[in-house]
Scaffold this motif. Structure first.
Motif, PDB file in Angstrom:
ATOM      1  N   SER A   1       0.834  -1.205   0.000  1.00  0.00           N
ATOM      2  CA  SER A   1       0.000   0.000   0.000  1.00  0.00           C
ATOM      3  C   SER A   1       0.869   1.256   0.000  1.00  0.00           C
ATOM      4  CB  SER A   1      -0.958  -0.005   1.189  1.00  0.00           C
ATOM      5  OG  SER A   1      -0.255   0.122   2.401  1.00  0.00           O
ATOM      6  N   TYR A   2       2.003   1.232   0.701  1.00  0.00           N
ATOM      7  CA  TYR A   2       2.912   2.376   0.675  1.00  0.00           C
ATOM      8  C   TYR A   2       3.473   2.601  -0.729  1.00  0.00           C
ATOM      9  CZ  TYR A   2       2.941   2.241   5.792  1.00  0.00           C
ATOM     10  OH  TYR A   2       2.589   2.254   7.114  1.00  0.00           O
ATOM     11  N   VAL A   3       3.809   1.514  -1.411  1.00  0.00           N
ATOM     12  CA  VAL A   3       4.338   1.628  -2.775  1.00  0.00           C
ATOM     13  C   VAL A   3       3.264   2.175  -3.713  1.00  0.00           C
ATOM     14  CG1 VAL A   3       5.191   0.273  -4.737  1.00  0.00           C
ATOM     15  CG2 VAL A   3       6.113  -0.129  -2.451  1.00  0.00           C
ATOM     16  N   MET A   4       2.030   1.722  -3.560  1.00  0.00           N
ATOM     17  CA  MET A   4       0.948   2.251  -4.407  1.00  0.00           C
ATOM     18  C   MET A   4       0.754   3.740  -4.184  1.00  0.00           C
ATOM     19  SD  MET A   4      -2.059  -0.611  -4.689  1.00  0.00           S
ATOM     20  CE  MET A   4      -2.409  -0.626  -2.958  1.00  0.00           C
ATOM     21  N   VAL A   5       0.863   4.188  -2.937  1.00  0.00           N
ATOM     22  CA  VAL A   5       0.705   5.614  -2.646  1.00  0.00           C
ATOM     23  C   VAL A   5       1.850   6.413  -3.267  1.00  0.00           C
ATOM     24  CG1 VAL A   5       0.720   7.317  -0.769  1.00  0.00           C
ATOM     25  CG2 VAL A   5      -0.688   5.282  -0.593  1.00  0.00           C
ATOM     26  N   ILE A   6       3.034   5.835  -3.329  1.00  0.00           N
ATOM     27  CA  ILE A   6       4.151   6.524  -3.988  1.00  0.00           C
ATOM     28  C   ILE A   6       3.862   6.699  -5.473  1.00  0.00           C
ATOM     29  CG2 ILE A   6       6.578   6.277  -4.685  1.00  0.00           C
ATOM     30  CD1 ILE A   6       7.061   4.962  -1.926  1.00  0.00           C
ATOM     31  N   PHE A   7       3.354   5.648  -6.121  1.00  0.00           N
ATOM     32  CA  PHE A   7       3.078   5.738  -7.550  1.00  0.00           C
ATOM     33  C   PHE A   7       1.844   6.590  -7.863  1.00  0.00           C
ATOM     34  CE2 PHE A   7       5.626   1.765  -7.768  1.00  0.00           C
ATOM     35  CZ  PHE A   7       6.630   2.277  -8.585  1.00  0.00           C
ATOM     36  N   TYR A   8       0.857   6.543  -6.997  1.00  0.00           N
ATOM     37  CA  TYR A   8      -0.371   7.306  -7.208  1.00  0.00           C
ATOM     38  C   TYR A   8      -0.487   8.386  -6.145  1.00  0.00           C
ATOM     39  CZ  TYR A   8      -1.547   3.337 -10.138  1.00  0.00           C
ATOM     40  OH  TYR A   8      -1.527   2.360 -11.097  1.00  0.00           O
ATOM     41  N   SER A   9       0.449   9.318  -6.131  1.00  0.00           N
ATOM     42  CA  SER A   9       0.516  10.318  -5.066  1.00  0.00           C
ATOM     43  C   SER A   9      -0.228  11.615  -5.387  1.00  0.00           C
ATOM     44  CB  SER A   9       1.972  10.642  -4.750  1.00  0.00           C
ATOM     45  OG  SER A   9       2.613  11.131  -5.919  1.00  0.00           O
ATOM     46  N   LEU A  10      -0.658  11.799  -6.612  1.00  0.00           N
ATOM     47  CA  LEU A  10      -1.386  13.018  -6.973  1.00  0.00           C
ATOM     48  C   LEU A  10      -2.829  12.934  -6.485  1.00  0.00           C
ATOM     49  CD1 LEU A  10      -0.080  13.455 -10.611  1.00  0.00           C
ATOM     50  CD2 LEU A  10       0.702  14.643  -8.562  1.00  0.00           C
ATOM     51  N   PRO A  11      -3.422  14.066  -6.145  1.00  0.00           N
ATOM     52  CA  PRO A  11      -4.823  14.044  -5.694  1.00  0.00           C
ATOM     53  C   PRO A  11      -5.781  13.484  -6.749  1.00  0.00           C
ATOM     54  CG  PRO A  11      -3.819  16.132  -5.121  1.00  0.00           C
ATOM     55  CD  PRO A  11      -2.820  15.390  -5.967  1.00  0.00           C
ATOM     56  N   GLU A  12      -5.445  13.660  -8.017  1.00  0.00           N
ATOM     57  CA  GLU A  12      -6.308  13.119  -9.084  1.00  0.00           C
ATOM     58  C   GLU A  12      -6.313  11.597  -9.090  1.00  0.00           C
ATOM     59  OE1 GLU A  12      -3.534  15.196 -10.223  1.00  0.00           O
ATOM     60  OE2 GLU A  12      -4.729  16.934  -9.692  1.00  0.00           O
ATOM     61  N   ASP A  13      -5.271  11.002  -8.536  1.00  0.00           N
ATOM     62  CA  ASP A  13      -5.148   9.545  -8.525  1.00  0.00           C
ATOM     63  C   ASP A  13      -5.805   8.889  -7.318  1.00  0.00           C
ATOM     64  OD1 ASP A  13      -3.657   9.782 -10.840  1.00  0.00           O
ATOM     65  OD2 ASP A  13      -1.736   9.790  -9.773  1.00  0.00           O
ATOM     66  N   PHE A  14      -6.425   9.679  -6.456  1.00  0.00           N
ATOM     67  CA  PHE A  14      -7.039   9.127  -5.246  1.00  0.00           C
ATOM     68  C   PHE A  14      -8.133   8.124  -5.586  1.00  0.00           C
ATOM     69  CE2 PHE A  14      -9.870   9.485  -1.485  1.00  0.00           C
ATOM     70  CZ  PHE A  14      -8.980   8.986  -0.557  1.00  0.00           C
ATOM     71  N   ALA A  15      -8.848   8.357  -6.665  1.00  0.00           N
ATOM     72  CA  ALA A  15      -9.909   7.438  -7.082  1.00  0.00           C
ATOM     73  C   ALA A  15      -9.344   6.059  -7.412  1.00  0.00           C
ATOM     74  CB  ALA A  15     -10.656   8.007  -8.282  1.00  0.00           C
TER      75      ALA A  15
ATOM     76  N   LEU B   1      -6.759   4.641  -5.976  1.00  0.00           N
ATOM     77  CA  LEU B   1      -6.488   3.954  -4.712  1.00  0.00           C
ATOM     78  C   LEU B   1      -7.771   3.436  -4.061  1.00  0.00           C
ATOM     79  CD1 LEU B   1      -3.801   6.369  -3.244  1.00  0.00           C
ATOM     80  CD2 LEU B   1      -3.430   4.120  -4.268  1.00  0.00           C
ATOM     81  N   ILE B   2      -8.840   4.217  -4.145  1.00  0.00           N
ATOM     82  CA  ILE B   2     -10.120   3.771  -3.585  1.00  0.00           C
ATOM     83  C   ILE B   2     -10.613   2.531  -4.322  1.00  0.00           C
ATOM     84  CG2 ILE B   2     -12.561   4.383  -3.347  1.00  0.00           C
ATOM     85  CD1 ILE B   2     -11.664   7.245  -2.840  1.00  0.00           C
ATOM     86  N   ASN B   3     -10.516   2.540  -5.647  1.00  0.00           N
ATOM     87  CA  ASN B   3     -10.989   1.395  -6.418  1.00  0.00           C
ATOM     88  C   ASN B   3     -10.112   0.161  -6.207  1.00  0.00           C
ATOM     89  OD1 ASN B   3     -13.220   2.731  -7.482  1.00  0.00           O
ATOM     90  ND2 ASN B   3     -11.986   3.664  -9.083  1.00  0.00           N
ATOM     91  N   ILE B   4      -8.813   0.353  -6.042  1.00  0.00           N
ATOM     92  CA  ILE B   4      -7.931  -0.783  -5.744  1.00  0.00           C
ATOM     93  C   ILE B   4      -8.292  -1.374  -4.386  1.00  0.00           C
ATOM     94  CG2 ILE B   4      -5.553  -1.415  -5.164  1.00  0.00           C
ATOM     95  CD1 ILE B   4      -4.632   0.500  -7.368  1.00  0.00           C
ATOM     96  N   SER B   5      -8.542  -0.531  -3.409  1.00  0.00           N
ATOM     97  CA  SER B   5      -8.909  -0.997  -2.071  1.00  0.00           C
ATOM     98  C   SER B   5     -10.223  -1.769  -2.091  1.00  0.00           C
ATOM     99  CB  SER B   5      -9.007   0.193  -1.125  1.00  0.00           C
ATOM    100  OG  SER B   5      -9.456  -0.211   0.134  1.00  0.00           O
ATOM    101  N   THR B   6     -11.215  -1.220  -2.775  1.00  0.00           N
ATOM    102  CA  THR B   6     -12.511  -1.893  -2.855  1.00  0.00           C
ATOM    103  C   THR B   6     -12.400  -3.211  -3.620  1.00  0.00           C
ATOM    104  OG1 THR B   6     -13.586   0.258  -2.819  1.00  0.00           O
ATOM    105  CG2 THR B   6     -14.927  -1.588  -3.522  1.00  0.00           C
ATOM    106  N   SER B   7     -11.617  -3.221  -4.682  1.00  0.00           N
ATOM    107  CA  SER B   7     -11.433  -4.447  -5.465  1.00  0.00           C
ATOM    108  C   SER B   7     -10.704  -5.521  -4.660  1.00  0.00           C
ATOM    109  CB  SER B   7     -10.653  -4.147  -6.746  1.00  0.00           C
ATOM    110  OG  SER B   7     -11.341  -3.228  -7.532  1.00  0.00           O
ATOM    111  N   SER B   8      -9.703  -5.127  -3.900  1.00  0.00           N
ATOM    112  CA  SER B   8      -8.991  -6.127  -3.088  1.00  0.00           C
ATOM    113  C   SER B   8      -9.886  -6.663  -1.973  1.00  0.00           C
ATOM    114  CB  SER B   8      -7.697  -5.538  -2.523  1.00  0.00           C
ATOM    115  OG  SER B   8      -7.976  -4.487  -1.639  1.00  0.00           O
ATOM    116  N   THR B   9     -10.770  -5.820  -1.435  1.00  0.00           N
ATOM    117  CA  THR B   9     -11.727  -6.295  -0.432  1.00  0.00           C
ATOM    118  C   THR B   9     -12.704  -7.287  -1.050  1.00  0.00           C
ATOM    119  OG1 THR B   9     -11.555  -4.178   0.710  1.00  0.00           O
ATOM    120  CG2 THR B   9     -13.416  -5.567   1.290  1.00  0.00           C
TER     121      THR B   9
END
Length: 137
Positions: free
Chosen positions: A79-93, A95-103
């Protein structure tokens, strides 16, 4: 099993809000969805801990808990690595979709495990390993 699916059901509206509204999603709606899903996450963790204590031999318990801690640490680092790659505010969506998909993936895997391998807490096995009595709890 119900707790893990309710976790996903309560988390899904946050992902749906981001998908349908794009950058103009409601932060309040998302926060409420995440808070509600955390209740079911806590319930699942308590149930999982209780089942681990009841069904695993004392000799194997520590080894299995070490493996579980290693998987949790790997997930945290990922998750830390994903936040490094998707660190822009536009990329927050993303991260949300990755989290929901992994759940969702975790819910499906846990459901298949319960269907295929879970025998419930009440079972009697004879000396050659044959299941003699099976009562679903």
């Amino acid at each position: 099993l119900i707790a893990v699916w309710l976790l996903w059901v309560f988390l899904f509206p946050a992902s749906l809000s981001v998908l349908t509204n794009g950058r103009s999603f409601s932060v309040t709606y998302m926060i409420c969805s995440v808070i509600a899903s955390r209740i079911w996450f806590s319930a699942f963790v308590l149930i999982h801990s209780q089942l681990m204590e009841e069904r695993i031999e004392d000799d194997d318990y520590e080894r299995i808990m070490d493996i579980q801690k290693a998987i949790i640490n790997f997930s945290t680092i990922a998750s830390y690595v994903m936040v490094i790659f998707y660190s822009l505010p536009e990329d927050f969506a993303i991260l949300i979709n990755i989290s929901t998909s992994s759940t969702l993936l975790g819910s499906v895997i846990y459901t298949f495990w319960c269907i295929l391998y879970d025998r419930g807490p009440y079972q009697v096995v004879d000396e050659i390993g044959q299941l003699k009595l099976y009562v679903r709890g």
